[in-house]
Design an enzyme around this catalytic site. Structure first.
Site, short mmCIF file in Angstrom:
data_model
loop_
_atom_site.label_atom_id
_atom_site.label_comp_id
_atom_site.label_asym_id
_atom_site.label_seq_id
_atom_site.Cartn_x
_atom_site.Cartn_y
_atom_site.Cartn_z
CG PHE A 433 -1.88 -1.09 1.37
CD1 PHE A 433 -3.14 -0.98 0.79
CD2 PHE A 433 -1.56 -2.23 2.08
CE1 PHE A 433 -4.06 -2.01 0.92
CE2 PHE A 433 -2.48 -3.26 2.22
CZ PHE A 433 -3.73 -3.16 1.63
CG ASP A 434 1.33 5.79 -1.72
OD1 ASP A 434 2.29 5.98 -0.95
OD2 ASP A 434 0.78 6.68 -2.39
N GLY A 435 0.83 5.30 1.19
CA GLY A 435 0.28 5.90 2.39
C GLY A 435 -0.80 6.91 2.12
CG PHE A 550 -3.98 -1.11 -3.54
CD1 PHE A 550 -5.07 -1.12 -4.39
CD2 PHE A 550 -3.71 -2.24 -2.79
CE1 PHE A 550 -5.89 -2.24 -4.48
CE2 PHE A 550 -4.52 -3.35 -2.87
CZ PHE A 550 -5.61 -3.37 -3.73
CG ASP A 552 -2.09 8.82 -4.41
OD1 ASP A 552 -2.25 10.05 -4.28
OD2 ASP A 552 -1.03 8.24 -4.09
#
EC number: 3.1.3.5
Length: 579
Positions: A433-435, A550, A552
């Site tokens: 995951f990205d933060g 993931f 954004d």
């Protein structure tokens, strides 16, 4: 002698001889009694002796001494002829004789032998002539119809006759009728027919009679009972033989299935407990060529192509390995918790037509994917069904549908395949995951984009103890953490089939503390946290080899794609407005 006497003589010749012999015998026995001589040459007619059914003579009930006043003694001076003609009794005399009581014949004494037989018969009585021992001439046989008409000559119908004559009287009447049958005029007799019974249908008549089942066993004969017992025994033997054949058949079938390796398909979990992952057909399989046919030639050609190639198996797409890893986690959980319901449930969510579903089903079964629920909307957007399916995560190849799902508050991402092949771990689900704008909100992204990195670092240090707001993928991370704790409870932390990663461009010294404290406040544990401080993420992801990453921002997605990482873009936050 007149002609009538001659005809009767010829006709009754046997009776005449019979009467002459009896009279001669009487004359030899008592020649001088009463001074009277009987002549056989006169015209006096003698009656035929009365006999019973056995041929014995029946004596008259009237003796000469007790003669009826109406019957006088025969006169000696009456003209007599040499040949005596026997006169047959008429029908009225026969009927009167037959109606007499049989007791009179048995009790009346025989006439004295000294007296001579009567030569004349009055209409009231018929004297009997005594014979020695010669039986009478037997009667000639006639057809049964005549005999029956004589026996049943009553005027009443058979069904209305209350009393019947004794058998001896019937036989005696039959003997008399046989002797005088030729003198009685033959007239056809009509017998009244009994009235026909009222007609009833078979259903009503059947109720009056019991069936074989209702028949009392005591009324049956021993032979019938034995036959029924034999039939029942035969039926039992047949039933036993059929049962034995069935048992042998199922035993052979069970042995056959025991040799076949087990291919039991686990039942899907209940939706209210499961973690539902909705995957589109283009994310699960590679349908790039099919998409070109749809865009260039239209829907009809696209459907025709799918129907023609429905037995052609589709190749794996970007979400294929991720789905396979989810199924491995389910298998491990079922081993530890056989009745577990908190499992991953994969739903194929696509806007394809229902006729295309055959090819999708064939491809799913070919690869052994445990996907039981399908949603084929036929060109309509499937986003409206996501909440109905209780979707926790929606993965699609269409970015527009993903944005619609995010607006509906559902965690969603657009899937992209890697530019080259990469070896993935088959025994552990790895999710990176990205933060910001993925697990957390885009609050810090707004400061960095509007005021630069210095203001961003100052803001994070100032609000270090303040937790960040949640992002669109925070709920999915919670689901993964919940399943991890199930393995931890079985002392399977090091062998847990789920591993999570935080891969962020933040700097650990300036802004990393707030991220870790936020996860702690949420009660979530991250297995690995990688702070890159603005460095590219591609090389790090190659070492992690996650099944899905993931992020954004598209430049991080493109960087990871070049190294072969399967990525999922989350279109959320301020970065999407700028792009």
């Amino acid at each position: 002698m007149s002609q009538t006497s001659l005809k009767q003589k010829k006709k009754n010749e046997p009776g005449m001889r019979y009467s002459k012999e009896s009279l001669d015998a009487e004359k030899r026995k008592d020649p001088d009694k009463n001074g009277a001589r009987l002549s056989t040459q006169g015209s006096q007619e003698l009656p035929v002796p009365n006999t019973d059914s056995r041929g014995y003579i029946v004596r008259n009930q009237w003796s000469r001494t007790s003669r009826s006043p109406s019957t006088g003694a025969p006169s000696v001076d009456e003209p007599r002829s040499r040949n005596t003609v026997v006169k047959a009794p008429n029908s009225s005399a026969t009927s009167r004789t037959s109606s007499a009581s049989p007791s009179h014949h048995e009790t009346s004494p025989p006439p004295p032998s000294s007296e001579k037989p009567s030569l004349q018969q009055t209409p009231q009585t018929r004297p009997n002539t005594q014979l020695d021992s010669q039986p009478p001439t037997p009667p000639e046989h006639e057809p049964s119809s005549k005999r029956t008409s004589k026996m049943y000559g009553g005027s009443e119908p058979w069904s209305l006759r209350d009393t019947r004559e004794p058998r001896d009287l019937q036989l005696r009447d039959y003997a008399h009728s046989c002797d005088s049958r030729e003198l009685i005029p033959k007239t056809p007799r009509e017998y009244p027919r009994p009235s026909p019974t009222e007609w009833k249908p078979y259903v009503q008549r059947r109720l009056q009679y019991g069936t074989s089942v209702d028949m009392d066993q005591e009324c049956l004969s021993e032979i019938q009972q034995q036959q029924q017992q034999q039939q029942q025994q035969q039926l039992r033997r047949q039933q036993i033989e059929e049962d034995e054949i069935d048992e042998a058949y199922w035993a052979s079938v069970s042995m056959l299935y025991e040799k076949i390796p087990s291919c039991a398909r686990p039942r899907p979990p209940k939706p209210k407990h499961a973690i539902t992952i909705a995957v589109s057909s283009r994310a699960l399989f590679n349908m790039v060529d099919d998409r070109k046919i749809y865009e260039e030639e239209g829907l009809e050609k696209y459907m025709e192509y799918q129907l023609t190639n429905e037995n052609v198996i589709l190749t794996p797409g970007p979400a294929f390995r991720f789905v396979k890893a989810l199924q491995h986690v389910n298998a491990r959980l079922r081993d530890l918790y056989p009745e577990e319901q908190d499992l991953f449930d994969i739903v194929l969510m696509t806007n394809n037509h229902a006729q295309v579903g055959v090819r999708l089903i064939n491809s799913v079964n070919h690869y052994g994917l445990l996907i039981d629920r399908f949603c084929l909307t036929g060109g309509k957007s499937p986003i409206g069904y996501l909440k109905a399916y209780l979707t926790n995560l929606y993965l699609s190849a269409d970015s527009e549908k993903v944005q619609e799902a995010i607006k509906e508050g559902i965690a969603s991402a657009t899937m992209f395949a890697g530019a080259k092949d990469m070896a993935y771990c088959d025994t552990q689900l790895r999710v990176a995951f990205d933060g910001d704008a993925v697990l957390f909100s885009d609050e810090s992204e707004h400061i960095a984009k509007d005021h630069g990195l210095d203001k961003f670092f100052q803001h994070e240090t100032l609000f270090e103890n303040k937790p960040l707001a949640q992002g669109p993928l925070k709920s999915f991370l919670e689901d993964l953490g919940k399943l991890q704790k199930k393995f931890y409870a079985k002392d399977e932390r090091l062998l847990c089939p789920i591993r999570t990663y935080l891969v962020t461009a933040r700097s650990a010294a300036s802004s990393g503390a707030r991220v870790l404290k936020t996860l702690r406040r949420w009660g979530l544990e991250i297995d690995e946290a990688l702070f890159l401080a603005g460095a590219p993420k591609g090389p790090i992801l190659v070492k992690i080899r996650p099944h899905i990453f993931f992020d954004d921002q598209m430049f991080h997605i493109e960087s990871a794609q070049k190294f072969g990482t399967i990525t999922a873009h989350v279109p959320y936050g301020i970065a999407q407005k700028r792009n």
